[in-house]
Design an enzyme around this catalytic site. Structure first.
Site, PDB file in Angstrom:
ATOM      1  N   ASP A  15       1.674   8.817   5.308  1.00 38.03           N
ATOM      2  CA  ASP A  15       1.950  10.277   5.018  1.00 38.03           C
ATOM      3  C   ASP A  15       2.129  11.095   6.530  1.00 38.03           C
ATOM      4  O   ASP A  15       2.734  12.110   6.420  1.00 38.03           O
ATOM      5  CB  ASP A  15       0.907  10.753   4.250  1.00 38.03           C
ATOM      6  N   SER A 136      -7.148  12.188  -4.330  1.00 40.64           N
ATOM      7  CA  SER A 136      -6.254  11.093  -4.744  1.00 40.64           C
ATOM      8  C   SER A 136      -6.646  11.015  -6.310  1.00 40.64           C
ATOM      9  O   SER A 136      -7.548  11.226  -6.969  1.00 40.64           O
ATOM     10  CB  SER A 136      -6.967   9.812  -4.155  1.00 40.64           C
ATOM     11  N   GLU A 138      -7.052   8.331  -7.758  1.00 43.02           N
ATOM     12  CA  GLU A 138      -8.206   7.247  -7.704  1.00 43.02           C
ATOM     13  C   GLU A 138      -9.328   7.775  -8.209  1.00 43.02           C
ATOM     14  O   GLU A 138     -10.343   7.172  -8.721  1.00 43.02           O
ATOM     15  CB  GLU A 138      -8.104   6.514  -6.430  1.00 43.02           C
ATOM     16  N   TYR A 160     -13.841   3.689  -2.451  1.00 48.76           N
ATOM     17  CA  TYR A 160     -12.996   4.661  -2.149  1.00 48.76           C
ATOM     18  C   TYR A 160     -12.728   5.801  -2.973  1.00 48.76           C
ATOM     19  O   TYR A 160     -12.810   6.956  -2.774  1.00 48.76           O
ATOM     20  CB  TYR A 160     -11.617   4.189  -1.824  1.00 48.76           C
ATOM     21  N   PHE A 199      -0.427  -2.979   0.352  1.00 51.34           N
ATOM     22  CA  PHE A 199      -0.406  -1.998  -0.965  1.00 51.34           C
ATOM     23  C   PHE A 199       0.593  -2.752  -1.810  1.00 51.34           C
ATOM     24  O   PHE A 199       1.639  -3.256  -1.201  1.00 51.34           O
ATOM     25  CB  PHE A 199      -0.303  -0.664  -0.608  1.00 51.34           C
ATOM     26  N   THR A 201       3.227  -2.113  -3.644  1.00 47.69           N
ATOM     27  CA  THR A 201       4.771  -2.014  -3.660  1.00 47.69           C
ATOM     28  C   THR A 201       5.461  -2.651  -2.405  1.00 47.69           C
ATOM     29  O   THR A 201       6.291  -3.366  -2.600  1.00 47.69           O
ATOM     30  CB  THR A 201       4.974  -0.570  -3.893  1.00 47.69           C
ATOM     31  N   ARG A 202       4.681  -2.284  -1.557  1.00 53.55           N
ATOM     32  CA  ARG A 202       5.155  -2.796  -0.214  1.00 53.55           C
ATOM     33  C   ARG A 202       5.277  -4.226   0.029  1.00 53.55           C
ATOM     34  O   ARG A 202       6.044  -5.150   0.368  1.00 53.55           O
ATOM     35  CB  ARG A 202       4.720  -2.034   1.035  1.00 53.55           C
ATOM     36  N   GLY A 222      -2.466 -10.085  -7.729  1.00 57.16           N
ATOM     37  CA  GLY A 222      -3.572  -9.745  -8.686  1.00 57.16           C
ATOM     38  C   GLY A 222      -3.234  -9.385 -10.081  1.00 57.16           C
ATOM     39  O   GLY A 222      -2.255  -9.914 -10.620  1.00 57.16           O
TER      40      GLY A 222
END
Ligand code: NAP
Ligand code: GDD
Length: 351
Positions: A15, A136, A138, A160, A199, A201-202, A222
């Site tokens: 970001d 976030s 999260e 986190y 992460f 997606t990547r 996972g």
């Protein structure tokens, strides 16, 4: 001194690099905090730092750490920013279970240290600063209701997430106690070709590109059932800036309003390369988390209504953008291998 002067923590991250580009294009002077590392960690901002045009002259970097209050207050006093974006964090959820104390100190208390430096500047030097906190989704963790809005209670499921809840509330507290122009963006997952490679997606798009070219055989993941509201990072940094242009500070959910399974991301990413993910993806329980966030789905209605913000990149466009970039990266890797160079492999154990 330039009127628009931004200070970004986490400028070397996904970001931070998009935000720095965005602000430089708007004519800002941009100051970023970087960490000393034994290996290169400025790859994402090197293109703008080395840009021969005038924007490079408006980009300044300083060594500092969110756990080191002295380094922060010294830089805040020197730079006298008009806007501060706190994007720095130990941002990996799985890693936060292994390093909970460090995560609390960097991701949680680090926000307090930066806020305090800003508050001091405002109080003692009569200098107005606008502050952005990278909150976030999260924080919603075990979600109380769906879709999640600014009013959904927090129930974090990781060290986190808990650290982000602290950072979020201390930001609200400084706004209410000291009249600080401090806003939080409650950002749902956002990705790009610059996303860190651990992460999900990547990790998927990087592996798909390498598998397509025969550089890798399998991809170990996972929990494929988790659902996330994935958007494009470039759209989301614009919203960070928009929040700070408001007269009144506030908190906003930033999301697409769509959710997809990790499995679906795999399916689309491999299909882009005419591959079937089922032939390559295997489950490795080491990537499970002690507690999981099963479903995230944000409602960005407030951001749309009050700021006119809309995400531009769709889910399919995001997957394709990342796969295409990673296929190109795999091609470069392949050329280097053919030329006899050593190449680092991806997907370290933390991912
Ligand atoms: P990222 O790519 O992991 O970048 C994190 C940045 O923080 C890096 O520049 C990193 O420096 C820096 N950093 C880590 N520990 C630090 C410390 N102790 N002191 C100073 N800097 C430190 O994360 P991102 O995806 O760009 O996310 C930006 C922010 O938004 C983070 O706060 C993240 O938690 C939050 N967020 C992200 C998402 C998302 O989906 N991407 C969603 C919601 C919120 P190095 O490069 O040296 O490691
Ligand atoms: N990283 C990873 N690696 N995740 C996996 C894997 C794997 O091999 N396999 C399945 N997953 C699942 C995770 O269990 C999780 O449910 C989902 O994929 C997404 O994981 P990440 O991409 O690591 O992101 P995250 O949702 O945990 O956290 C990201 O988004 C947050 C916003 O909700 C990070 O960017 C955080 O910093 C951010 O705050």
């Amino acid at each position: 001194m330039a009127e628009k002067r931004a200070l970004i923590s986490g400028i070397t991250g996904q970001d931070g690099s998009y935000l720095a580009e965005f602000l430089l294009a708007k004519g800002y002077e941009v100051h970023g905090l970087i960490r000393r590392s034994s290996s290169f960690n400025t790859e994402r901002i090197d293109p703008i730092y080395q840009d021969p045009h005038d924007s490079a002259a408006r980009l300044h970097l300083y060594y500092a750490d969110l756990t080191d209050a002295n380094s922060l207050s010294k830089i805040v006093r020197t730079v006298r920013p008009t806007e501060v974006y706190n994007l720095g964090a130990q941002s990996h959820v799985r890693v936060s279970f292994d390093e909970p104390v460090y995560t609390a100190e960097a991701t949680g208390v680090g926000a307090l240290k930066l806020l305090d430096a800003v508050h001091d500047l405002q109080q003692h030097c009569d200098h107005q600063v606008r502050y952005y906190q990278a909150s976030s989704s999260e924080m919603y963790g075990k979600v109380a209701h769906t879709p999640q809005t600014e009013d959904t209670p927090f129930h974090p499921r990781s060290p986190y997430g808990a650290a982000k809840v602290y950072a979020h509330w201390i930001t609200v507290n400084y706004r209410e106690s000291y009249n600080l122009h401090a806003s939080s963006g409650i950002l749902f997952n956002h990705e790009s070709p610059r996303r860190g490679e651990t992460f999900v997606t990547r990790k998927i798009t990087r592996a798909a590109g390498r598998i397509k070219l025969g550089l890798q055989d399998k991809l170990y993941l996972g929990n494929l059932d988790a659902k996330r509201d994935w958007g494009f990072a470039g759209d989301y940094v614009k919203m960070m800036w928009m929040m700070l242009q408001q007269d009144t500070p506030d908190d906003y959910v930033v999301a697409t309003g769509e959710t997809h399974e990790v499995r679906e991301f795999c399916e689309k990413a491999f299909a882009r390369l005419d591959l079937n993910y089922k032939d390559y993806v295997e489950i490795d329980p080491r990537y499970y988390r002690p507690a999981e966030v099963d479903l995230l789905l944000g409602d960005p209605a407030k951001a749309k209504r009050q700021l006119g913000w809309e995400p531009q990149v769709t889910f399919d466009e995001l997957v394709n953008m990342m796969v295409d970039a990673d296929l190109e990266l795999a091609r470069r890797e392949q050329s280097l291998i053919k030329a006899g160079h050593d190449v680092c492999t991806t997907s370290g154990s933390a991912g």
